[in-house]
Enzyme design. Structure first.
Site, PDB file in Angstrom:
ATOM      1  N   PHE A 131       0.858  -1.177   0.000  1.00 43.02           N
ATOM      2  CA  PHE A 131       0.000   0.000   0.000  1.00 43.02           C
ATOM      3  C   PHE A 131       0.906   1.243   0.000  1.00 43.02           C
ATOM      4  CE2 PHE A 131      -2.762   3.234   1.918  1.00 43.02           C
ATOM      5  CZ  PHE A 131      -3.905   3.064   1.173  1.00 43.02           C
ATOM      6  N   ASP A 206       2.005  -5.268   8.549  1.00 43.13           N
ATOM      7  CA  ASP A 206       0.834  -4.409   8.389  1.00 43.13           C
ATOM      8  C   ASP A 206      -0.362  -5.357   8.263  1.00 43.13           C
ATOM      9  OD1 ASP A 206      -1.323  -3.040   7.240  1.00 43.13           O
ATOM     10  OD2 ASP A 206      -0.034  -1.612   6.212  1.00 43.13           O
ATOM     11  N   TYR A 231     -10.598   0.638  10.991  1.00 43.68           N
ATOM     12  CA  TYR A 231     -11.864   0.925  10.296  1.00 43.68           C
ATOM     13  C   TYR A 231     -12.245  -0.088   9.222  1.00 43.68           C
ATOM     14  CZ  TYR A 231      -8.246   3.265   7.462  1.00 43.68           C
ATOM     15  OH  TYR A 231      -7.102   3.551   6.766  1.00 43.68           O
ATOM     16  N   LYS A 232     -11.448  -1.129   9.036  1.00 40.42           N
ATOM     17  CA  LYS A 232     -11.803  -2.108   8.001  1.00 40.42           C
ATOM     18  C   LYS A 232     -12.579  -3.266   8.646  1.00 40.42           C
ATOM     19  CE  LYS A 232      -7.665  -0.909   5.323  1.00 40.42           C
ATOM     20  NZ  LYS A 232      -8.177  -0.272   4.135  1.00 40.42           N
ATOM     21  N   ARG A 378     -12.611  -4.487  -6.704  1.00 36.43           N
ATOM     22  CA  ARG A 378     -12.375  -5.143  -5.412  1.00 36.43           C
ATOM     23  C   ARG A 378     -13.704  -5.462  -4.758  1.00 36.43           C
ATOM     24  NH1 ARG A 378      -8.406  -2.592  -1.004  1.00 36.43           N
ATOM     25  NH2 ARG A 378     -10.127  -1.139  -0.890  1.00 36.43           N
TER      26      ARG A 378
END
Ligand SMILES: Cc1ncc(COP(=O)(O)O)c(C=O)c1O
Length: 419
Positions: A131, A206, A231-232, A378
Protein backbone atom coordinates in the site's frame (compact mmCIF):
# COMPACT_ATOMS: atom_id res chain seq x y z
CA UNK A 1 -36.36 -17.54 -16.76
CA UNK A 2 -33.84 -18.93 -14.30
CA UNK A 3 -31.24 -21.19 -15.89
CA UNK A 4 -30.22 -24.54 -14.42
CA UNK A 5 -26.78 -23.13 -13.62
CA UNK A 6 -28.37 -20.23 -11.78
CA UNK A 7 -30.70 -22.60 -9.95
CA UNK A 8 -27.75 -24.80 -8.93
CA UNK A 9 -25.93 -21.76 -7.60
CA UNK A 10 -29.01 -20.67 -5.66
CA UNK A 11 -29.42 -24.16 -4.16
CA UNK A 12 -25.78 -24.19 -3.18
CA UNK A 13 -26.04 -20.73 -1.59
CA UNK A 14 -29.02 -21.88 0.47
CA UNK A 15 -27.21 -25.02 1.64
CA UNK A 16 -24.04 -23.12 2.53
CA UNK A 17 -25.95 -20.41 4.39
CA UNK A 18 -27.68 -23.12 6.43
CA UNK A 19 -24.36 -24.87 7.12
CA UNK A 20 -22.77 -21.57 8.26
CA UNK A 21 -25.77 -20.23 10.19
CA UNK A 22 -23.83 -20.14 13.47
CA UNK A 23 -21.43 -17.49 12.14
CA UNK A 24 -24.07 -15.29 10.56
CA UNK A 25 -23.66 -12.17 12.71
CA UNK A 26 -25.82 -9.80 10.70
CA UNK A 27 -27.85 -8.99 13.80
CA UNK A 28 -24.74 -7.37 15.29
CA UNK A 29 -24.76 -4.72 12.53
CA UNK A 30 -26.96 -1.95 11.21
CA UNK A 31 -27.11 -2.42 7.45
CA UNK A 32 -29.24 -0.52 4.95
CA UNK A 33 -31.94 -2.57 3.26
CA UNK A 34 -31.40 -3.44 -0.38
CA UNK A 35 -27.64 -3.01 -0.28
CA UNK A 36 -24.99 -5.71 -0.71
CA UNK A 37 -21.98 -4.26 0.99
CA UNK A 38 -18.70 -5.54 -0.44
CA UNK A 39 -16.48 -2.78 0.89
CA UNK A 40 -15.94 -3.85 4.48
CA UNK A 41 -12.24 -4.16 3.63
CA UNK A 42 -12.23 -0.38 3.20
CA UNK A 43 -14.82 0.86 5.69
CA UNK A 44 -16.47 -1.78 7.86
CA UNK A 45 -20.24 -1.59 8.37
CA UNK A 46 -21.76 0.00 11.48
CA UNK A 47 -21.94 -2.38 14.44
CA UNK A 48 -25.29 -2.20 16.26
CA UNK A 49 -23.48 -1.49 19.54
CA UNK A 50 -21.82 1.72 18.33
CA UNK A 51 -24.58 4.37 18.05
CA UNK A 52 -25.66 4.12 21.70
CA UNK A 53 -22.07 3.96 22.93
CA UNK A 54 -21.10 7.09 20.98
CA UNK A 55 -24.29 8.89 22.05
CA UNK A 56 -23.48 8.02 25.66
CA UNK A 57 -19.89 9.19 25.28
CA UNK A 58 -21.08 12.51 23.87
CA UNK A 59 -24.20 13.29 25.89
CA UNK A 60 -23.54 11.74 29.28
CA UNK A 61 -19.77 11.38 29.55
CA UNK A 62 -18.67 14.55 27.78
CA UNK A 63 -21.92 16.55 28.13
CA UNK A 64 -22.65 15.87 31.79
CA UNK A 65 -19.60 14.44 33.49
CA UNK A 66 -17.22 16.71 31.60
CA UNK A 67 -13.54 16.48 32.41
CA UNK A 68 -14.11 14.03 35.29
CA UNK A 69 -14.74 11.44 32.58
CA UNK A 70 -10.99 11.03 32.06
CA UNK A 71 -11.10 9.18 35.39
CA UNK A 72 -14.71 8.19 36.01
CA UNK A 73 -15.27 6.74 32.55
CA UNK A 74 -11.74 5.44 32.10
CA UNK A 75 -10.93 7.72 29.19
CA UNK A 76 -7.29 7.89 30.16
CA UNK A 77 -6.78 4.13 29.93
CA UNK A 78 -8.90 3.69 26.77
CA UNK A 79 -5.93 3.13 24.40
CA UNK A 80 -4.57 0.23 26.49
CA UNK A 81 -7.99 -1.09 27.48
CA UNK A 82 -9.21 -1.21 23.89
CA UNK A 83 -5.87 -2.72 22.89
CA UNK A 84 -6.38 -5.50 25.41
CA UNK A 85 -9.89 -6.11 24.04
CA UNK A 86 -8.46 -6.36 20.56
CA UNK A 87 -5.52 -8.55 21.57
CA UNK A 88 -7.37 -11.92 21.41
CA UNK A 89 -8.52 -11.12 17.86
CA UNK A 90 -4.82 -10.76 16.99
CA UNK A 91 -3.66 -13.78 18.97
CA UNK A 92 -1.78 -11.59 21.43
CA UNK A 93 -1.60 -11.76 25.20
CA UNK A 94 -2.67 -8.63 27.06
CA UNK A 95 -0.30 -5.69 27.44
CA UNK A 96 1.07 -5.66 23.88
CA UNK A 97 -1.56 -3.84 21.83
CA UNK A 98 -2.34 -0.14 21.94
CA UNK A 99 -5.00 1.76 20.03
CA UNK A 100 -4.61 5.31 18.70
CA UNK A 101 -3.13 7.34 15.83
CA UNK A 102 -3.32 6.22 12.20
CA UNK A 103 -1.65 3.20 10.63
CA UNK A 104 0.70 5.60 8.85
CA UNK A 105 1.84 7.15 12.14
CA UNK A 106 2.16 3.75 13.81
CA UNK A 107 4.26 2.42 10.95
CA UNK A 108 6.62 5.38 11.26
CA UNK A 109 6.84 4.64 14.94
CA UNK A 110 7.53 0.90 14.73
CA UNK A 111 10.08 1.22 11.93
CA UNK A 112 11.99 3.83 13.91
CA UNK A 113 11.80 1.54 16.92
CA UNK A 114 13.09 -1.33 14.77
CA UNK A 115 16.14 0.77 13.89
CA UNK A 116 16.82 1.13 17.61
CA UNK A 117 16.31 -2.59 18.21
CA UNK A 118 18.65 -3.56 15.36
CA UNK A 119 21.34 -0.83 15.49
CA UNK A 120 23.68 -2.78 13.19
CA UNK A 121 21.03 -3.34 10.53
CA UNK A 122 21.62 -1.60 7.20
CA UNK A 123 18.64 -2.69 5.11
CA UNK A 124 14.85 -2.54 5.27
CA UNK A 125 13.10 -5.05 3.01
CA UNK A 126 9.70 -4.01 1.66
CA UNK A 127 7.19 -5.29 -0.89
CA UNK A 128 7.12 -3.01 -3.97
CA UNK A 129 3.40 -3.82 -4.26
CA UNK A 130 2.66 -2.58 -0.74
CA UNK A 131 0.00 0.00 0.00
CA UNK A 132 1.46 3.42 -0.94
CA UNK A 133 1.58 4.75 2.61
CA UNK A 134 3.79 1.81 3.60
CA UNK A 135 6.19 2.65 0.78
CA UNK A 136 6.26 6.34 1.68
CA UNK A 137 6.84 5.58 5.36
CA UNK A 138 9.55 3.03 4.58
CA UNK A 139 11.40 5.47 2.32
CA UNK A 140 11.05 8.28 4.86
CA UNK A 141 12.24 6.29 7.85
CA UNK A 142 15.06 4.69 5.85
CA UNK A 143 16.34 8.13 4.93
CA UNK A 144 16.17 9.28 8.54
CA UNK A 145 17.94 6.26 10.06
CA UNK A 146 20.37 5.54 7.22
CA UNK A 147 18.90 2.30 5.90
CA UNK A 148 18.88 1.15 2.30
CA UNK A 149 15.42 0.05 1.15
CA UNK A 150 15.45 -3.25 -0.73
CA UNK A 151 12.30 -4.11 -2.63
CA UNK A 152 11.35 -7.76 -2.66
CA UNK A 153 7.94 -9.33 -3.17
CA UNK A 154 7.30 -11.69 -0.26
CA UNK A 155 7.62 -14.79 -2.45
CA UNK A 156 11.13 -13.62 -3.42
CA UNK A 157 12.23 -13.12 0.19
CA UNK A 158 14.39 -16.28 0.46
CA UNK A 159 16.47 -15.23 -2.55
CA UNK A 160 16.66 -11.62 -1.39
CA UNK A 161 17.85 -12.57 2.09
CA UNK A 162 20.34 -15.07 0.67
CA UNK A 163 21.79 -12.42 -1.66
CA UNK A 164 22.09 -9.87 1.14
CA UNK A 165 23.72 -12.47 3.41
CA UNK A 166 26.17 -13.40 0.64
CA UNK A 167 27.15 -9.73 0.40
CA UNK A 168 27.48 -9.51 4.19
CA UNK A 169 24.72 -6.87 4.47
CA UNK A 170 22.86 -7.05 7.81
CA UNK A 171 19.08 -6.70 7.48
CA UNK A 172 17.34 -4.66 10.16
CA UNK A 173 13.73 -5.47 9.35
CA UNK A 174 11.37 -6.96 6.83
CA UNK A 175 8.12 -4.99 6.62
CA UNK A 176 5.25 -6.64 4.78
CA UNK A 177 1.46 -6.54 4.56
CA UNK A 178 -0.29 -9.77 5.48
CA UNK A 179 -2.78 -9.33 2.62
CA UNK A 180 -2.10 -7.45 -0.62
CA UNK A 181 -4.61 -4.60 -0.76
CA UNK A 182 -5.19 -4.90 -4.53
CA UNK A 183 -5.16 -8.60 -5.22
CA UNK A 184 -6.25 -9.92 -1.84
CA UNK A 185 -3.31 -12.32 -1.87
CA UNK A 186 -2.58 -13.66 1.61
CA UNK A 187 1.09 -14.01 2.44
CA UNK A 188 2.57 -16.67 4.68
CA UNK A 189 3.04 -14.69 7.88
CA UNK A 190 4.42 -17.59 9.96
CA UNK A 191 6.92 -18.71 7.29
CA UNK A 192 8.07 -15.22 6.34
CA UNK A 193 8.47 -14.25 10.00
CA UNK A 194 10.60 -17.35 10.62
CA UNK A 195 12.75 -16.62 7.59
CA UNK A 196 13.18 -13.01 8.70
CA UNK A 197 14.34 -14.12 12.14
CA UNK A 198 16.80 -16.60 10.64
CA UNK A 199 18.36 -13.60 8.88
CA UNK A 200 18.65 -11.85 12.25
CA UNK A 201 16.05 -9.24 11.29
CA UNK A 202 12.80 -8.07 12.83
CA UNK A 203 9.42 -8.98 11.34
CA UNK A 204 7.11 -5.97 11.01
CA UNK A 205 3.59 -6.65 9.74
CA UNK A 206 0.83 -4.41 8.39
CA UNK A 207 -2.37 -6.22 9.31
CA UNK A 208 -4.85 -3.71 7.84
CA UNK A 209 -6.49 -6.33 5.62
CA UNK A 210 -6.35 -9.26 8.01
CA UNK A 211 -7.12 -7.97 11.52
CA UNK A 212 -10.61 -9.20 12.35
CA UNK A 213 -10.86 -11.38 9.24
CA UNK A 214 -7.96 -13.83 9.39
CA UNK A 215 -6.14 -15.37 12.37
CA UNK A 216 -2.75 -13.69 12.72
CA UNK A 217 -1.55 -15.37 15.93
CA UNK A 218 1.04 -12.69 16.65
CA UNK A 219 2.42 -14.28 19.81
CA UNK A 220 2.54 -17.84 18.48
CA UNK A 221 4.30 -16.65 15.33
CA UNK A 222 6.85 -14.60 17.26
CA UNK A 223 6.03 -11.42 15.36
CA UNK A 224 8.08 -8.47 16.58
CA UNK A 225 6.04 -5.41 15.66
CA UNK A 226 2.72 -4.93 13.89
CA UNK A 227 0.23 -2.23 12.95
CA UNK A 228 -3.25 -2.20 11.44
CA UNK A 229 -6.38 -0.20 10.69
CA UNK A 230 -9.36 0.05 13.00
CA UNK A 231 -11.86 0.92 10.30
CA UNK A 232 -11.80 -2.11 8.00
CA UNK A 233 -12.67 -5.59 9.32
CA UNK A 234 -12.66 -4.21 12.88
CA UNK A 235 -15.58 -1.92 11.96
CA UNK A 236 -14.41 1.01 14.11
CA UNK A 237 -15.87 3.68 11.81
CA UNK A 238 -14.44 6.28 9.45
CA UNK A 239 -10.98 7.35 10.53
CA UNK A 240 -11.03 4.92 13.46
CA UNK A 241 -7.72 4.80 15.30
CA UNK A 242 -5.20 2.18 14.27
CA UNK A 243 -3.49 -0.32 16.55
CA UNK A 244 0.12 -1.10 17.25
CA UNK A 245 1.55 -4.36 18.61
CA UNK A 246 4.90 -4.45 20.36
CA UNK A 247 5.91 -7.91 21.58
CA UNK A 248 6.61 -8.01 25.31
CA UNK A 249 10.26 -8.91 24.68
CA UNK A 250 10.89 -5.62 22.84
CA UNK A 251 9.02 -3.23 25.07
CA UNK A 252 11.85 -2.28 27.44
CA UNK A 253 14.05 -1.32 24.48
CA UNK A 254 11.26 0.26 22.39
CA UNK A 255 12.24 3.86 21.74
CA UNK A 256 9.26 6.04 20.84
CA UNK A 257 10.24 8.39 18.02
CA UNK A 258 7.19 10.48 18.94
CA UNK A 259 7.64 10.96 22.67
CA UNK A 260 4.71 12.81 24.16
CA UNK A 261 3.20 13.29 27.56
CA UNK A 262 0.75 10.38 27.25
CA UNK A 263 3.69 7.96 26.94
CA UNK A 264 5.46 9.39 29.96
CA UNK A 265 5.91 7.27 33.08
CA UNK A 266 4.34 10.05 35.17
CA UNK A 267 2.33 12.27 32.84
CA UNK A 268 0.93 14.44 35.60
CA UNK A 269 4.31 15.09 37.16
CA UNK A 270 4.67 17.56 34.30
CA UNK A 271 8.37 16.91 34.23
CA UNK A 272 10.56 18.72 31.73
CA UNK A 273 12.40 15.42 31.06
CA UNK A 274 10.89 12.56 29.10
CA UNK A 275 10.86 9.27 30.93
CA UNK A 276 9.03 6.49 29.07
CA UNK A 277 6.25 4.57 30.77
CA UNK A 278 6.80 0.85 31.23
CA UNK A 279 5.15 -1.61 28.86
CA UNK A 280 3.04 -0.83 25.81
CA UNK A 281 2.01 2.54 27.29
CA UNK A 282 5.32 3.99 26.13
CA UNK A 283 4.03 3.80 22.56
CA UNK A 284 1.40 6.42 23.39
CA UNK A 285 1.88 9.85 21.85
CA UNK A 286 -0.58 12.62 22.82
CA UNK A 287 -4.28 12.90 23.60
CA UNK A 288 -6.09 10.12 21.74
CA UNK A 289 -9.17 10.77 19.55
CA UNK A 290 -11.51 9.66 22.33
CA UNK A 291 -14.83 9.59 20.48
CA UNK A 292 -13.38 7.48 17.69
CA UNK A 293 -11.60 5.30 20.18
CA UNK A 294 -14.80 4.67 22.14
CA UNK A 295 -16.59 3.86 18.88
CA UNK A 296 -13.94 1.27 18.07
CA UNK A 297 -14.15 -0.11 21.59
CA UNK A 298 -17.92 -0.58 21.19
CA UNK A 299 -17.42 -2.05 17.71
CA UNK A 300 -15.32 -4.82 19.23
CA UNK A 301 -18.56 -6.14 20.78
CA UNK A 302 -18.94 -7.85 17.39
CA UNK A 303 -16.14 -10.23 18.43
CA UNK A 304 -17.58 -11.06 21.85
CA UNK A 305 -17.67 -14.85 22.07
CA UNK A 306 -16.47 -15.12 18.45
CA UNK A 307 -13.26 -16.88 17.48
CA UNK A 308 -11.60 -15.24 14.48
CA UNK A 309 -10.99 -18.77 13.16
CA UNK A 310 -14.74 -19.16 12.75
CA UNK A 311 -14.87 -15.82 10.93
CA UNK A 312 -12.11 -17.06 8.62
CA UNK A 313 -13.91 -20.34 7.92
CA UNK A 314 -17.03 -18.42 6.94
CA UNK A 315 -14.98 -16.00 4.83
CA UNK A 316 -13.27 -18.83 2.96
CA UNK A 317 -16.62 -20.37 2.12
CA UNK A 318 -18.03 -17.01 1.00
CA UNK A 319 -15.06 -15.99 -1.15
CA UNK A 320 -14.80 -19.44 -2.77
CA UNK A 321 -18.50 -19.32 -3.52
CA UNK A 322 -18.32 -15.79 -4.95
CA UNK A 323 -15.47 -16.77 -7.23
CA UNK A 324 -17.31 -19.85 -8.46
CA UNK A 325 -20.51 -17.89 -9.01
CA UNK A 326 -18.63 -15.31 -11.10
CA UNK A 327 -16.83 -18.05 -13.06
CA UNK A 328 -20.15 -19.72 -13.85
CA UNK A 329 -22.13 -16.58 -14.62
CA UNK A 330 -19.40 -14.53 -16.32
CA UNK A 331 -17.18 -17.07 -18.07
CA UNK A 332 -13.71 -15.82 -18.91
CA UNK A 333 -13.47 -13.44 -15.93
CA UNK A 334 -9.87 -12.71 -14.94
CA UNK A 335 -9.14 -12.70 -11.22
CA UNK A 336 -6.29 -10.96 -9.41
CA UNK A 337 -7.11 -12.84 -6.21
CA UNK A 338 -5.75 -16.37 -5.91
CA UNK A 339 -8.06 -19.37 -6.06
CA UNK A 340 -6.35 -21.44 -3.36
CA UNK A 341 -7.72 -21.03 0.17
CA UNK A 342 -4.30 -20.64 1.75
CA UNK A 343 -3.42 -17.77 -0.61
CA UNK A 344 -6.69 -15.86 -0.44
CA UNK A 345 -7.49 -13.02 1.93
CA UNK A 346 -11.05 -11.88 2.52
CA UNK A 347 -11.71 -10.35 -0.87
CA UNK A 348 -12.22 -11.33 -4.49
CA UNK A 349 -10.51 -9.05 -6.99
CA UNK A 350 -11.60 -9.07 -10.61
CA UNK A 351 -9.38 -7.59 -13.31
CA UNK A 352 -11.11 -5.76 -16.16
CA UNK A 353 -10.07 -2.84 -18.38
CA UNK A 354 -13.37 -1.10 -17.55
CA UNK A 355 -13.07 -1.80 -13.83
CA UNK A 356 -14.03 1.73 -12.78
CA UNK A 357 -17.25 1.70 -14.80
CA UNK A 358 -18.12 -1.78 -13.53
CA UNK A 359 -17.78 -0.67 -9.91
CA UNK A 360 -19.98 2.39 -10.53
CA UNK A 361 -22.62 0.36 -12.39
CA UNK A 362 -22.67 -2.21 -9.58
CA UNK A 363 -23.10 0.57 -7.01
CA UNK A 364 -26.05 1.87 -9.03
CA UNK A 365 -27.56 -1.58 -8.54
CA UNK A 366 -26.92 -1.54 -4.79
CA UNK A 367 -23.80 -3.72 -4.87
CA UNK A 368 -21.06 -1.67 -3.24
CA UNK A 369 -17.48 -2.68 -3.98
CA UNK A 370 -14.57 -0.45 -4.92
CA UNK A 371 -12.10 0.28 -7.68
CA UNK A 372 -8.34 0.15 -7.37
CA UNK A 373 -6.25 1.61 -10.13
CA UNK A 374 -5.58 0.62 -12.83
CA UNK A 375 -8.02 -2.21 -13.48
CA UNK A 376 -9.20 -3.93 -10.30
CA UNK A 377 -12.78 -4.43 -9.12
CA UNK A 378 -12.37 -5.14 -5.41
CA UNK A 379 -15.14 -7.15 -3.81
CA UNK A 380 -14.42 -7.22 -0.09
CA UNK A 381 -16.07 -10.00 1.88
CA UNK A 382 -16.66 -9.11 5.52
CA UNK A 383 -17.83 -12.54 6.61
CA UNK A 384 -19.83 -11.61 9.72
CA UNK A 385 -22.46 -9.68 7.78
CA UNK A 386 -22.59 -11.32 4.34
CA UNK A 387 -24.35 -14.44 3.11
CA UNK A 388 -23.79 -16.75 0.17
CA UNK A 389 -27.19 -15.71 -1.18
CA UNK A 390 -26.08 -12.07 -1.22
CA UNK A 391 -22.91 -12.99 -3.05
CA UNK A 392 -24.94 -14.80 -5.67
CA UNK A 393 -26.99 -11.62 -6.10
CA UNK A 394 -23.73 -9.67 -6.49
CA UNK A 395 -22.44 -12.09 -9.14
CA UNK A 396 -25.77 -11.88 -11.00
CA UNK A 397 -25.53 -8.08 -10.89
CA UNK A 398 -22.03 -8.27 -12.36
CA UNK A 399 -23.31 -10.51 -15.16
CA UNK A 400 -26.20 -8.15 -15.89
CA UNK A 401 -24.03 -5.02 -15.81
CA UNK A 402 -21.66 -6.53 -18.35
CA UNK A 403 -24.43 -7.97 -20.53
CA UNK A 404 -26.23 -4.62 -20.73
CA UNK A 405 -23.02 -2.60 -21.11
CA UNK A 406 -24.01 -0.46 -18.10
CA UNK A 407 -20.35 -0.06 -17.20
CA UNK A 408 -19.77 1.84 -20.46
CA UNK A 409 -22.09 4.70 -19.45
CA UNK A 410 -20.30 7.96 -20.35
CA UNK A 411 -21.11 9.22 -16.84
CA UNK A 412 -18.33 6.91 -15.60
CA UNK A 413 -15.70 8.34 -17.92
CA UNK A 414 -14.63 10.94 -15.34
CA UNK A 415 -13.14 9.54 -12.15
CA UNK A 416 -13.51 11.58 -8.97
CA UNK A 417 -10.45 11.69 -6.72
CA UNK A 418 -12.00 9.52 -4.01
CA UNK A 419 -13.14 6.26 -5.54
C1 LIG B 1 -2.46 -2.04 3.83
C2 LIG B 1 -2.74 -0.65 4.30
N1 LIG B 1 -1.83 0.00 5.06
C3 LIG B 1 -2.05 1.25 5.49
C4 LIG B 1 -3.20 1.95 5.18
C5 LIG B 1 -3.36 3.38 5.60
O1 LIG B 1 -3.83 3.53 6.87
P1 LIG B 1 -4.08 4.95 7.54
O2 LIG B 1 -4.90 5.76 6.59
O3 LIG B 1 -4.82 4.59 8.81
O4 LIG B 1 -2.81 5.58 7.85
C6 LIG B 1 -4.18 1.30 4.41
C7 LIG B 1 -5.44 2.01 4.08
O5 LIG B 1 -6.29 1.55 3.40
C8 LIG B 1 -3.94 -0.01 3.95
O6 LIG B 1 -4.83 -0.64 3.18
Amino acid sequence: MTSTREQDLADRARALDAAHAATDLRDRFVLPAGVIYLDGNSLGALPASVPAAVADAVARQWGTDLIASWNSHGWWQAPERTGDRLAPVLGAAAGQVLVGESTTVRLHQVLHAAAGLRPDGRVLVVDPGAFPTDLYVSAGVAEQVGWRVVESAPDRLPDTLAALAADGVPVAAVSYSHVDFRTGRLWDLPGLTRMTHEAGALAVWDLCHSAGAIPVDLDANDVDLAVGCGYKFLNGGPGAPAFVYVAHRHQDSFVNVLPGWHGHAEPFAMSAQYSPAPGIVRARVGSPPLLSLLALDAALDVFDGVDVRAVRARSLSLTAYLRTAIEVLVPGTAFASPAADELRGSQVSVVHPEAYGIVQALIARGVIGDFRTPDVVRLGVAAPYLTHAQLLAAALALRDVLAAGEHLDPAYAERPTVT
